[in-house]
Scaffold this motif. Structure first.
Motif, PDB file in Angstrom:
ATOM      1  N   LEU A  59       0.827  -1.207   0.000  1.00  0.00           N
ATOM      2  CA  LEU A  59       0.000   0.000   0.000  1.00  0.00           C
ATOM      3  C   LEU A  59       0.864   1.262   0.000  1.00  0.00           C
ATOM      4  CD1 LEU A  59      -2.793   1.318   0.197  1.00  0.00           C
ATOM      5  CD2 LEU A  59      -2.631   1.115   2.684  1.00  0.00           C
ATOM      6  N   PHE A  60       1.862   1.310   0.875  1.00  0.00           N
ATOM      7  CA  PHE A  60       2.739   2.488   0.931  1.00  0.00           C
ATOM      8  C   PHE A  60       3.585   2.613  -0.335  1.00  0.00           C
ATOM      9  CE2 PHE A  60       1.923   2.221   5.549  1.00  0.00           C
ATOM     10  CZ  PHE A  60       1.620   3.550   5.793  1.00  0.00           C
ATOM     11  N   ALA A  61       3.985   1.475  -0.904  1.00  0.00           N
ATOM     12  CA  ALA A  61       4.746   1.512  -2.150  1.00  0.00           C
ATOM     13  C   ALA A  61       3.910   2.133  -3.266  1.00  0.00           C
ATOM     14  CB  ALA A  61       5.193   0.113  -2.523  1.00  0.00           C
ATOM     15  N   SER A  62       2.641   1.777  -3.330  1.00  0.00           N
ATOM     16  CA  SER A  62       1.746   2.341  -4.353  1.00  0.00           C
ATOM     17  C   SER A  62       1.563   3.841  -4.148  1.00  0.00           C
ATOM     18  CB  SER A  62       0.394   1.635  -4.308  1.00  0.00           C
ATOM     19  OG  SER A  62       0.536   0.251  -4.531  1.00  0.00           O
ATOM     20  N   ILE A  63       1.478   4.271  -2.891  1.00  0.00           N
ATOM     21  CA  ILE A  63       1.326   5.698  -2.594  1.00  0.00           C
ATOM     22  C   ILE A  63       2.558   6.481  -3.047  1.00  0.00           C
ATOM     23  CG2 ILE A  63       1.151   7.393  -0.722  1.00  0.00           C
ATOM     24  CD1 ILE A  63      -0.590   5.367   0.775  1.00  0.00           C
ATOM     25  N   PHE A  64       3.739   5.962  -2.743  1.00  0.00           N
ATOM     26  CA  PHE A  64       4.972   6.646  -3.153  1.00  0.00           C
ATOM     27  C   PHE A  64       5.135   6.628  -4.673  1.00  0.00           C
ATOM     28  CE2 PHE A  64       6.267   6.298   1.297  1.00  0.00           C
ATOM     29  CZ  PHE A  64       6.939   7.497   1.463  1.00  0.00           C
ATOM     30  N   ARG A  65       4.676   5.563  -5.332  1.00  0.00           N
ATOM     31  CA  ARG A  65       4.755   5.527  -6.796  1.00  0.00           C
ATOM     32  C   ARG A  65       3.860   6.606  -7.405  1.00  0.00           C
ATOM     33  NH1 ARG A  65       2.006   3.673 -11.112  1.00  0.00           N
ATOM     34  NH2 ARG A  65       0.258   3.058  -9.780  1.00  0.00           N
ATOM     35  N   ILE A  66       2.652   6.742  -6.873  1.00  0.00           N
ATOM     36  CA  ILE A  66       1.747   7.792  -7.358  1.00  0.00           C
ATOM     37  C   ILE A  66       2.332   9.176  -7.097  1.00  0.00           C
ATOM     38  CG2 ILE A  66      -0.530   8.830  -7.029  1.00  0.00           C
ATOM     39  CD1 ILE A  66      -1.580   6.015  -6.382  1.00  0.00           C
ATOM     40  N   SER A  67       2.953   9.355  -5.924  1.00  0.00           N
ATOM     41  CA  SER A  67       3.563  10.651  -5.599  1.00  0.00           C
ATOM     42  C   SER A  67       4.703  10.979  -6.554  1.00  0.00           C
ATOM     43  CB  SER A  67       4.083  10.627  -4.163  1.00  0.00           C
ATOM     44  OG  SER A  67       3.026  10.425  -3.242  1.00  0.00           O
ATOM     45  N   SER A  68       5.505   9.981  -6.907  1.00  0.00           N
ATOM     46  CA  SER A  68       6.608  10.222  -7.844  1.00  0.00           C
ATOM     47  C   SER A  68       6.093  10.651  -9.216  1.00  0.00           C
ATOM     48  CB  SER A  68       7.467   8.962  -7.977  1.00  0.00           C
ATOM     49  OG  SER A  68       6.735   7.909  -8.584  1.00  0.00           O
ATOM     50  N   ILE A  69       4.939  10.108  -9.625  1.00  0.00           N
ATOM     51  CA  ILE A  69       4.346  10.499 -10.908  1.00  0.00           C
ATOM     52  C   ILE A  69       3.768  11.917 -10.824  1.00  0.00           C
ATOM     53  CG2 ILE A  69       2.539   9.957 -12.590  1.00  0.00           C
ATOM     54  CD1 ILE A  69       2.893   7.006 -11.808  1.00  0.00           C
ATOM     55  N   GLU A  70       3.135  12.233  -9.694  1.00  0.00           N
ATOM     56  CA  GLU A  70       2.548  13.564  -9.528  1.00  0.00           C
ATOM     57  C   GLU A  70       3.618  14.648  -9.493  1.00  0.00           C
ATOM     58  OE1 GLU A  70      -1.502  12.401  -7.003  1.00  0.00           O
ATOM     59  OE2 GLU A  70       0.236  13.252  -5.991  1.00  0.00           O
ATOM     60  N   ILE A  71       4.782  14.352  -8.889  1.00  0.00           N
ATOM     61  CA  ILE A  71       5.855  15.343  -8.790  1.00  0.00           C
ATOM     62  C   ILE A  71       6.312  15.789 -10.172  1.00  0.00           C
ATOM     63  CG2 ILE A  71       8.267  15.662  -8.080  1.00  0.00           C
ATOM     64  CD1 ILE A  71       6.305  15.881  -5.819  1.00  0.00           C
ATOM     65  N   GLU A  72       6.287  14.872 -11.138  1.00  0.00           N
ATOM     66  CA  GLU A  72       6.721  15.218 -12.494  1.00  0.00           C
ATOM     67  C   GLU A  72       5.848  16.300 -13.122  1.00  0.00           C
ATOM     68  OE1 GLU A  72       6.680  11.626 -14.688  1.00  0.00           O
ATOM     69  OE2 GLU A  72       8.324  10.687 -13.580  1.00  0.00           O
ATOM     70  N   LYS A  73       4.603  16.413 -12.653  1.00  0.00           N
ATOM     71  CA  LYS A  73       3.662  17.364 -13.257  1.00  0.00           C
ATOM     72  C   LYS A  73       3.543  18.673 -12.475  1.00  0.00           C
ATOM     73  CE  LYS A  73       0.950  13.425 -14.887  1.00  0.00           C
ATOM     74  NZ  LYS A  73      -0.380  12.754 -14.871  1.00  0.00           N
ATOM     75  N   VAL A  74       4.209  18.760 -11.331  1.00  0.00           N
ATOM     76  CA  VAL A  74       4.114  19.965 -10.504  1.00  0.00           C
ATOM     77  C   VAL A  74       4.996  21.067 -11.099  1.00  0.00           C
ATOM     78  CG1 VAL A  74       4.573  20.939  -8.216  1.00  0.00           C
ATOM     79  CG2 VAL A  74       3.598  18.655  -8.422  1.00  0.00           C
ATOM     80  N   GLU A  75       4.456  22.276 -11.194  1.00  0.00           N
ATOM     81  CA  GLU A  75       5.193  23.421 -11.742  1.00  0.00           C
ATOM     82  C   GLU A  75       5.449  24.497 -10.690  1.00  0.00           C
ATOM     83  OE1 GLU A  75       6.496  23.698 -14.672  1.00  0.00           O
ATOM     84  OE2 GLU A  75       5.681  21.850 -15.532  1.00  0.00           O
ATOM     85  N   ASP A  76       5.005  24.269  -9.469  1.00  0.00           N
ATOM     86  CA  ASP A  76       5.190  25.253  -8.400  1.00  0.00           C
ATOM     87  C   ASP A  76       6.589  25.083  -7.802  1.00  0.00           C
ATOM     88  OD1 ASP A  76       5.084  27.000  -6.301  1.00  0.00           O
ATOM     89  OD2 ASP A  76       3.167  26.288  -5.514  1.00  0.00           O
TER      90      ASP A  76
END
Length: 215
Positions: free
Chosen positions: A171-188
């Motif tokens: 579960l935590f691995a999936s959360i960190f994987r999603i976070s790593s993908i979201e970071i790529e799209k952050v422009e702030d």
């Protein structure tokens, strides 16, 4: 001496007169408070939208200038092989020009921001990979403990104890994987910098704790 004082006073008066004045906003007396709040809210939204549009245009302008400085080109040849060769040659030239890019052509902080974003993405992806491996290890240990001696404990641990740990790690691995993908799209930039500082602080605290345990 008096002439200098008068000139300085005159300059101050001219400077004060030159400053733009914001006219007071007057609402009709028949307008309700809800309508006023609606108008003010729309004005704030429009101002934020205009600011975001200006930042987006500035970012696109910086990217175009960087592409022009390094000679980046797009090819639309119908021949796929020829297009691939041209793109490869152009990318090689761009990489070489980036290594010797003059100071005058370096504008903004796009590269610095990209490095921070990539570093944060790699950290999150690495944590996700470690947790996935831990989940798989717990699952394998649970299966071995179940098969071994008809549910006899493995290393003093019953097989069903491994299952919750395996599920939690997955579960935590999936959360960190999603976070790593979201970071790529952050422009702030401020958000990326603050998040990177927090992550590096946590990593430093973990290493300090491990060094104390070893001692």
């Amino acid at each position: 001496m008096p002439s200098q004082n008068s000139n300085s006073r005159k300059k101050r008066r001219d400077h004060v007169k030159a400053q733009p004045t914001v006219p007071p906003v007057a609402f009709p007396a028949s307008m309700s408070q809800a309508e006023m709040q609606h108008i003010i809210a729309n004005a704030i939204i429009e101002a934020k939208k205009a600011d975001e549009d200006a930042k987006q245009k500035q970012k696109e302008s910086n990217i175009r200038e960087l592409q022009e400085a390094i000679g980046f080109k797009k090819y639309n040849d119908k021949n796929r092989l020829l297009r691939i060769i041209k793109i490869a040659i152009n990318e090689f030239k761009c990489i070489f020009k980036i290594c010797v890019l003059p100071r005058k052509n370096i504008k903004g902080d796009r590269v610095t921001f990209s490095i921070m974003s990539v570093l944060l993405t790699l950290i999150f992806a690495l944590v996700a990979l470690v947790l996935y491996c831990a989940a798989l290890l717990f699952l394998i240990c649970g299966i071995i403990a179940l098969i071994h001696g008809q549910g006899a404990p493995l290393w003093g641990i019953e097989w069903y104890i491994f299952i919750p740990f395996s599920f939690a790690a997955f579960l935590f691995a999936s959360i960190f994987r999603i976070s790593s993908i979201e970071i790529e799209k952050v422009e702030d930039r401020d958000y990326i910098q603050s998040l990177l500082n927090i992550v590096l602080t946590i990593i430093a605290a973990v290493f300090a704790y491990l060094s104390l345990i070893k001692e």
